[in-house]
Design an enzyme around this catalytic site. Structure first.
Site, PDB file in Angstrom:
ATOM      1  N   ARG A   1      -7.350 -14.317   9.880  1.00  0.00           N
ATOM      2  CA  ARG A   1      -5.964 -14.069   9.487  1.00  0.00           C
ATOM      3  C   ARG A   1      -5.558 -14.937   8.301  1.00  0.00           C
ATOM      4  NH1 ARG A   1      -2.235 -10.356   8.807  1.00  0.00           N
ATOM      5  NH2 ARG A   1      -0.114 -11.080   9.201  1.00  0.00           N
TER       6      ARG A   1
ATOM      7  N   HIS B   1       0.568  -8.077  -2.501  1.00  0.00           N
ATOM      8  CA  HIS B   1       0.357  -6.881  -1.687  1.00  0.00           C
ATOM      9  C   HIS B   1       1.472  -6.679  -0.670  1.00  0.00           C
ATOM     10  CE1 HIS B   1      -1.826  -3.587   0.036  1.00  0.00           C
ATOM     11  NE2 HIS B   1      -1.959  -4.179   1.211  1.00  0.00           N
ATOM     12  N   ASP B   2       2.055  -7.756  -0.176  1.00  0.00           N
ATOM     13  CA  ASP B   2       3.121  -7.661   0.822  1.00  0.00           C
ATOM     14  C   ASP B   2       4.376  -6.984   0.287  1.00  0.00           C
ATOM     15  OD1 ASP B   2       1.876  -8.630   3.033  1.00  0.00           O
ATOM     16  OD2 ASP B   2       2.829 -10.601   3.018  1.00  0.00           O
TER      17      ASP B   2
ATOM     18  N   SER C   1      -0.923   0.592   1.984  1.00  0.00           N
ATOM     19  CA  SER C   1      -2.181  -0.115   2.182  1.00  0.00           C
ATOM     20  C   SER C   1      -3.171   0.799   2.913  1.00  0.00           C
ATOM     21  CB  SER C   1      -1.924  -1.420   2.948  1.00  0.00           C
ATOM     22  OG  SER C   1      -3.053  -2.236   2.989  1.00  0.00           O
TER      23      SER C   1
ATOM     24  N   ASP D   1       0.088  -7.189  -7.077  1.00  0.00           N
ATOM     25  CA  ASP D   1      -0.809  -6.875  -5.962  1.00  0.00           C
ATOM     26  C   ASP D   1      -2.237  -6.887  -6.493  1.00  0.00           C
ATOM     27  OD1 ASP D   1      -2.238  -5.875  -3.842  1.00  0.00           O
ATOM     28  OD2 ASP D   1      -1.035  -4.060  -3.595  1.00  0.00           O
TER      29      ASP D   1
END
Length: 375
Positions: free
Chosen positions: A208, A345-346, A138, A312
């Site tokens: 968040r 994405h994680d 990232s 992602d």
């Protein structure tokens, strides 16, 4: 590690005397040739592996350690907390020597390139002239790319995972909405909330929650939460605008609450801006291949690993392919893998046998090459 010499920044400002927090794992060999720098992403730190006495586990502990894909029995791994962060290195919460008060929003704007230059200074102090590799995912992947552009002679290999050569307009938009949530929080006080004894928790929670949505894929959210209600599908609905009805709402609020307790609001603004600004092709008329030309010197022998994940959508595989094309255009050696993973994405932080096997093989090859040089 304390640095008295000011750090010149891309903005034209300078960061006066500052400190960098860092951790190391494994043993630096006699030739000082087995060092691997691991660059952290937005809300991470120098604590990349292992477990602290308080139980805090390194954010990439599943990938880094003895016998793991990045094997600390073979490599000397370094994690550095970047300037502007809130986990030990000099940042907005620290004292501005010019005022005697916390920097707050007066902390100078920092970029990915500034972080790389600060990391290079710390490596100088450790006596490491050339890294075996730089690894990051990232935002950390952007730093890994920047190493090959700013200090190509100081790194043998670069691993850029789940990253991009710059942010899309959509990504910048997500960051701006998150920032507006913070700066419009009544407790933000223009970034100088420390002196008021408050924290802009509401803004941080929303930031968040928004960010977390972008880290997950639709498939993952559906599989984990679907449309499940907190009280069970058979419960009567309250039909109120304030209550938490769905499991996904509960999850996001929990993530927001937790984040607002440990992360600094000014740091969030600084780091998301650094994300927005990263664009190595800008200085070359938008031509990414030209940006990588300096890294293509045959004498350097740089080699890249680029990894993306199919679901992602924040740093989509197409963005990684842009990096690969720019490298190929410069005849730079690159291995590219597009992992079919459902996690969004994680995925770069999670256990995936194919992904971890790929990283393991890449570092085993590097380890073998270093061993052969020492024979």
């Amino acid at each position: 590690m304390h640095f008295e010499t000011p750090l010149p920044l891309q903005s034209g400002a300078v960061l006066p005397a500052y400190e960098l927090a860092f951790e190391t794992y494994g043993t630096l060999n006699a030739e000082r040739s087995n060092a691997v720098l691991v660059c952290h992403a937005l809300n991470a730190s120098h604590h990349v592996a292992g477990t602290w006495a308080n139980g805090s586990v390194g954010w990439w502990d599943n990938l880094i350690g003895p016998g793991k894909p990045l094997d600390t029995d073979r490599f000397f791994v370094i994690g550095i907390n970047n300037p502007g962060s809130c986990f030990g290195s000099t940042g907005p919460m620290h004292t501005n020597p010019a005022t005697g008060r916390p920097w707050g929003s007066d902390f100078p704007v920092v970029t990915v390139e500034d972080w790389v230059d600060a990391q290079a200074r710390l490596l100088d102090r450790l006596g490491i002239n050339r890294l075996a590799a730089v690894l990051g995912g990232s935002l950390g992947g952007m730093q890994a790319l920047a190493w090959s552009l700013r200090h190509p002679q100081r790194v043998r290999q670069v691993a850029a995972i789940a990253t991009a050569p710059n942010l899309s307009a959509q990504n910048i938009a997500f960051n701006e909405v998150a920032r507006r949530a913070i700066v419009t929080d009544p407790d933000f006080h223009g970034g100088h909330f420390y002196g008021h004894g408050v924290l802009p928790r509401r803004g941080l929670r929303v930031a968040r929650m928004l960010g977390h949505i972008t880290y997950l894929s639709d498939d993952t959210m559906e599989a984990r939460f679907g449309r499940s209600l907190r009280a069970g599908d058979g419960a009567a609905l309250a039909y109120t605008t304030q209550d938490i009805e769905f499991q996904i709402e509960s999850y996001l609020r929990h993530q927001g609450d937790k984040f607002s307790e440990y992360f600094d609001a000014n740091t969030y603004l600084l780091i998301t801006r650094a994300l927005d600004y990263f664009d190595p092709a800008r200085a070359h008329g938008g031509d990414l291949a030209r940006a990588f030309a300096a890294a293509g010197c045959e004498a350097l022998g740089l080699r890249f690993l680029v990894v993306s994940f199919t679901t992602d959508w924040r740093f989509a595989p197409g963005r990684s392919r842009e990096i690969v094309k720019a490298l190929v255009d410069n005849r730079i050696a690159v291995n590219y893998a597009e992992i079919d993973a459902p996690h969004g994405h994680d995925a770069f932080l999670l256990d995936d046998a194919r992904y971890h096997a790929l990283v393991r093989a890449w570092f085993e090859r590097l380890s073998g090459e270093l061993d052969n040089r020492h024979v």
